[in-house]
Design an enzyme around this catalytic site. Structure first.
Site, PDB file in Angstrom:
ATOM      1  N   LYS A 119       0.840  -1.204   0.000  1.00 43.83           N
ATOM      2  CA  LYS A 119       0.000   0.000   0.000  1.00 43.83           C
ATOM      3  C   LYS A 119       0.877   1.256   0.000  1.00 43.83           C
ATOM      4  O   LYS A 119       0.702   2.155  -0.818  1.00 43.83           O
ATOM      5  CB  LYS A 119      -0.905   0.007   1.238  1.00 43.83           C
ATOM      6  N   ARG A 133      -3.710  11.018   4.598  1.00 43.39           N
ATOM      7  CA  ARG A 133      -2.531  11.860   4.699  1.00 43.39           C
ATOM      8  C   ARG A 133      -1.582  11.702   3.501  1.00 43.39           C
ATOM      9  O   ARG A 133      -0.934  12.659   3.075  1.00 43.39           O
ATOM     10  CB  ARG A 133      -1.777  11.542   5.991  1.00 43.39           C
ATOM     11  N   CYS A 137      -4.739  13.646  12.531  1.00 43.73           N
ATOM     12  CA  CYS A 137      -4.687  12.217  12.266  1.00 43.73           C
ATOM     13  C   CYS A 137      -4.736  11.513  13.609  1.00 43.73           C
ATOM     14  O   CYS A 137      -4.198  12.008  14.588  1.00 43.73           O
ATOM     15  CB  CYS A 137      -3.401  11.893  11.532  1.00 43.73           C
ATOM     16  N   ARG A 160       1.509  14.804  13.021  1.00 45.02           N
ATOM     17  CA  ARG A 160       2.030  14.598  11.664  1.00 45.02           C
ATOM     18  C   ARG A 160       2.049  15.881  10.823  1.00 45.02           C
ATOM     19  O   ARG A 160       1.330  16.009   9.834  1.00 45.02           O
ATOM     20  CB  ARG A 160       1.232  13.513  10.948  1.00 45.02           C
ATOM     21  N   PRO A 161       2.901  16.831  11.196  1.00 43.89           N
ATOM     22  CA  PRO A 161       2.967  18.079  10.419  1.00 43.89           C
ATOM     23  C   PRO A 161       3.649  17.872   9.066  1.00 43.89           C
ATOM     24  O   PRO A 161       4.067  16.770   8.739  1.00 43.89           O
ATOM     25  CB  PRO A 161       3.803  18.993  11.319  1.00 43.89           C
ATOM     26  N   MET A 162       3.787  18.971   8.323  1.00 40.03           N
ATOM     27  CA  MET A 162       4.354  18.911   6.961  1.00 40.03           C
ATOM     28  C   MET A 162       5.669  19.692   6.864  1.00 40.03           C
ATOM     29  O   MET A 162       6.172  19.924   5.774  1.00 40.03           O
ATOM     30  CB  MET A 162       3.357  19.522   5.974  1.00 40.03           C
ATOM     31  N   ASP A 163       6.207  20.147   8.012  1.00 45.46           N
ATOM     32  CA  ASP A 163       7.353  21.055   7.970  1.00 45.46           C
ATOM     33  C   ASP A 163       8.561  20.479   7.226  1.00 45.46           C
ATOM     34  O   ASP A 163       9.289  21.212   6.545  1.00 45.46           O
ATOM     35  CB  ASP A 163       7.754  21.470   9.401  1.00 45.46           C
ATOM     36  N   LEU A 164       8.774  19.174   7.331  1.00 48.32           N
ATOM     37  CA  LEU A 164       9.955  18.572   6.683  1.00 48.32           C
ATOM     38  C   LEU A 164       9.815  18.600   5.161  1.00 48.32           C
ATOM     39  O   LEU A 164      10.793  18.836   4.438  1.00 48.32           O
ATOM     40  CB  LEU A 164      10.149  17.133   7.166  1.00 48.32           C
ATOM     41  N   ILE A 171       8.067   6.828  16.900  1.00 48.00           N
ATOM     42  CA  ILE A 171       7.783   7.536  15.645  1.00 48.00           C
ATOM     43  C   ILE A 171       6.560   8.439  15.789  1.00 48.00           C
ATOM     44  O   ILE A 171       6.578   9.592  15.364  1.00 48.00           O
ATOM     45  CB  ILE A 171       7.561   6.544  14.473  1.00 48.00           C
ATOM     46  N   ARG A 229      -8.754  -0.048   4.303  1.00 52.29           N
ATOM     47  CA  ARG A 229      -7.718   0.864   3.804  1.00 52.29           C
ATOM     48  C   ARG A 229      -6.422   0.115   3.511  1.00 52.29           C
ATOM     49  O   ARG A 229      -5.653   0.546   2.655  1.00 52.29           O
ATOM     50  CB  ARG A 229      -7.420   1.948   4.855  1.00 52.29           C
TER      51      ARG A 229
HETATM   52  C1  UD1 Z   1       4.755   6.743   6.308  1.00 55.55           C
HETATM   53  C2  UD1 Z   1       3.791   5.593   6.156  1.00 55.55           C
HETATM   54  C3  UD1 Z   1       3.182   5.213   7.507  1.00 55.55           C
HETATM   55  C4  UD1 Z   1       4.301   4.931   8.509  1.00 55.55           C
HETATM   56  C5  UD1 Z   1       5.279   6.095   8.560  1.00 55.55           C
HETATM   57  C6  UD1 Z   1       6.490   5.823   9.455  1.00 55.55           C
HETATM   58  C7  UD1 Z   1       2.945   5.963   3.924  1.00 55.55           C
HETATM   59  C8  UD1 Z   1       1.798   6.297   3.056  1.00 55.55           C
HETATM   60  N1  UD1 Z   1       2.732   5.993   5.236  1.00 55.55           N
HETATM   61  O1  UD1 Z   1       3.991   7.855   6.768  1.00 55.55           O
HETATM   62  O2  UD1 Z   1       2.383   4.046   7.334  1.00 55.55           O
HETATM   63  O3  UD1 Z   1       3.741   4.747   9.788  1.00 55.55           O
HETATM   64  O4  UD1 Z   1       5.776   6.382   7.232  1.00 55.55           O
HETATM   65  O5  UD1 Z   1       7.140   4.663   9.034  1.00 55.55           O
HETATM   66  O6  UD1 Z   1       4.016   5.624   3.449  1.00 55.55           O
HETATM   67  N2  UD1 Z   1       6.953  14.456  10.655  1.00 55.55           N
HETATM   68  C9  UD1 Z   1       7.175  15.772  10.966  1.00 55.55           C
HETATM   69  N3  UD1 Z   1       7.160  16.691   9.940  1.00 55.55           N
HETATM   70  C10 UD1 Z   1       6.950  16.324   8.642  1.00 55.55           C
HETATM   71  C11 UD1 Z   1       6.732  14.954   8.342  1.00 55.55           C
HETATM   72  C12 UD1 Z   1       6.737  14.035   9.373  1.00 55.55           C
HETATM   73  O7  UD1 Z   1       7.389  16.139  12.125  1.00 55.55           O
HETATM   74  O8  UD1 Z   1       6.962  17.187   7.767  1.00 55.55           O
HETATM   75  C13 UD1 Z   1       6.951  13.450  11.742  1.00 55.55           C
HETATM   76  C14 UD1 Z   1       5.613  12.744  11.882  1.00 55.55           C
HETATM   77  O9  UD1 Z   1       4.728  13.489  12.681  1.00 55.55           O
HETATM   78  C15 UD1 Z   1       5.993  11.437  12.530  1.00 55.55           C
HETATM   79  C16 UD1 Z   1       7.388  11.157  11.927  1.00 55.55           C
HETATM   80  O10 UD1 Z   1       7.850  12.403  11.424  1.00 55.55           O
HETATM   81  O11 UD1 Z   1       6.112  11.599  13.912  1.00 55.55           O
HETATM   82  C17 UD1 Z   1       7.379  10.106  10.828  1.00 55.55           C
HETATM   83  O12 UD1 Z   1       6.588  10.548   9.770  1.00 55.55           O
HETATM   84  P1  UD1 Z   1       6.858  10.133   8.252  1.00 55.55           P
HETATM   85  O13 UD1 Z   1       8.058   9.261   8.154  1.00 55.55           O
HETATM   86  O14 UD1 Z   1       6.818  11.373   7.437  1.00 55.55           O
HETATM   87  O15 UD1 Z   1       5.568   9.273   7.963  1.00 55.55           O
HETATM   88  P2  UD1 Z   1       4.602   9.328   6.722  1.00 55.55           P
HETATM   89  O16 UD1 Z   1       5.403   9.500   5.473  1.00 55.55           O
HETATM   90  O17 UD1 Z   1       3.489  10.256   6.986  1.00 55.55           O
END
Ligand code: UD1
Length: 423
Positions: free
Chosen positions: A22, A94, A118, A123-127, A330, A400
């Protein structure tokens, strides 16, 4: 809404075919936006999240056709001229944020709704934002939407992620493939789904090296061409079904399973006393009559123990011999399954990001529900080992991420049925 009724009835035995991933498929589909030529994915999973991504890409003007009963997804972005990903679709999932990089690369601008809250954390988007800004994008948040513009196009950059985010790494891979110059992404995520996306982009003509390590180098090219790409095996579905015979006893062969997708998880299962054998077709998982030993688990980015298998592992630990400590590193709020498992007789104490589970002799069936995908399936696993009937509601979470869940478990002798809510 449907419910799943599961009644523990002893050891499982048989074979379970593992689908395409997925999470890989959700990253591969937006790659269609990077080319005007067709992109075809084979070994795609049949899941509601894939239908949501289909809806999103269609709203952006792409043509997406499911063939071969959904196992093949044929896409063309020849007419994809809409750079706006609407809240109505993005809020459902997301992973919709994975269109941000490709839209910016295609149009030089994008408007993508923020996904919103969520169940498993903020799960912000800052990165994602800081990486794309390093590549020359200007991004601001207005009216709940990220408004991104790259005047003169995206440019290669050297950028280090604060955390090895899977989604941010995927957005950068796609955006950088069509940027001017070379991008070096440091502290990149190393998940097999990242390597799968890089493989697909390379098949489309992208110049990428270092995927699977913490430093990925992408040399931008002028255009990408069409390709056909098979989606990698779903390691989370694999790990989930490996836990089924671990929890009930018996032996199940996971067809298509590969140990190198889940090495740290396999080591934990072996520490707990489960036997894993590589076969010609996949992996064979066995548990004799012996009790499972309690083991401690810390979730980490790949190659560590996956957060997406923490809930299922907790279900196994509920009847293990001894006490285990599960640390979630995580996501900040990923123990919603604990109170539900407690309703089935489990002994779990949660303090912040740590859950302490003391094994009990037997779980007992109960009506339960969960607020996310992996939590829901952990309740199914617990139900397979419990005495009596467990009724899991909010089945849409399972749809899902698990295709044909009932059929797959039934094929190994489980007593499990899907029934309408009023049934
Ligand atoms: C992906 C997976 C999800 C998995 C996760 C961690 C997909 C569709 N989903 O989610 O199933 O649980 O990886 O292995 O592939 N974060 C920030 N800022 C950001 C982005 C992330 O602080 O801009 C934080 C998140 O809140 C979280 C951590 O980083 O605590 C990991 O997130 P991330 O690796 O980005 O997970 P996803 O890509 O959303």
């Amino acid at each position: 809404m449907d419910k799943i009724v599961v009644t523990g009835n002893g050891p499982l035995s048989g074979q379970i075919p593992i689908a395409g991933a997925k999470n890989a498929c959700l990253a591969l589909m937006p790659a269609t936006l990077l080319s005007d030529e067709p992109l075809t994915l084979t070994n795609a999973p049949r899941l509601s999240d894939i239908r949501t991504m289909t809806e999103l890409l269609s709203s952006l003007g792409a043509e997406v056709t499911a063939l071969n009963d959904g196992k093949v997804i044929a896409m063309s972005s020849h007419n994809a001229d809409n750079p706006m990903a609407h809240y109505d679709i993005v809020r459902k999932m997301r992973a919709s944020n994975l269109v941000l990089g490709p839209l910016l690369a295609r149009h030089g601008r994008a408007e993508v709704s923020l996904p919103g809250g969520c169940a498993i954390g903020a799960r912000p988007m800052d990165l994602h934002i800081s990486a794309l800004e390093a590549m020359g994008a200007e991004i601001e948040l207005r009216d709940g939407y990220l408004h991104a513009v790259a005047k003169g196009g995206l440019k290669g950059a050297v950028h280090e992620l604060r955390f090895a985010s899977v989604g941010a790494t995927e957005n950068v891979l796609m955006a950088a493939s069509l940027a001017k110059g070379t991008t070096v992404l440091k502290n990149a995520a190393r998940e097999p789904e990242i390597v799968d996306l890089a493989d697909c982009l390379r098949a489309m003509g992208a110049q990428i090296s270092g995927d699977g390590t913490s430093t990925i180098e992408i040399q931008g090219v002028d255009s990408l061409h069409g390709a056909t790409h098979p989606v990698v095996t779903d390691r989370i579905e694999l790990g989930t079904y490996m836990l089924a015979p671990a929890i009930t006893g018996g032996e199940v062969e996971l067809i298509g399973g590969r140990r190198n997708l889940l090495e740290s998880f396999c080591q934990k299962l072996e520490e707990a006393g489960i036997v894993i054998e590589e076969t010609a077709n996949g992996l064979l998982v066995k548990r004799g009559g012996d009790l499972v030993k309690a083991v401690d688990v810390v979730t980490e980015p790949y190659p560590g123990f996956p957060t997406d298998l923490q809930a299922q592992m907790m279900a196994l630990m509920c009847t293990a011999k001894g006490t285990s400590v599960l640390e979630e590193k995580i996501f900040e709020n990923r123990f919603m399954h604990a109170p539900e498992l407690t309703r089935m007789g489990a002994q779990i104490e949660v303090h912040g990001g740590t859950a302490t589970v003391t094994g009990v002799d037997r779980l007992r069936g109960a009506p339960v529900m969960a607020t996310d995908l992996r939590a829901s399936v952990s309740l199914i696993l617990a139900g397979l080992a419990a005495e009596g009937e467990t009724v899991v509601s909010r089945v849409y979470h399972l749809d899902r991420g698990y295709e044909h869940l009932v059929t797959k478990l039934k094929g190994c002798g489980a007593k499990i049925e899907r029934v309408p809510e009023n049934g």
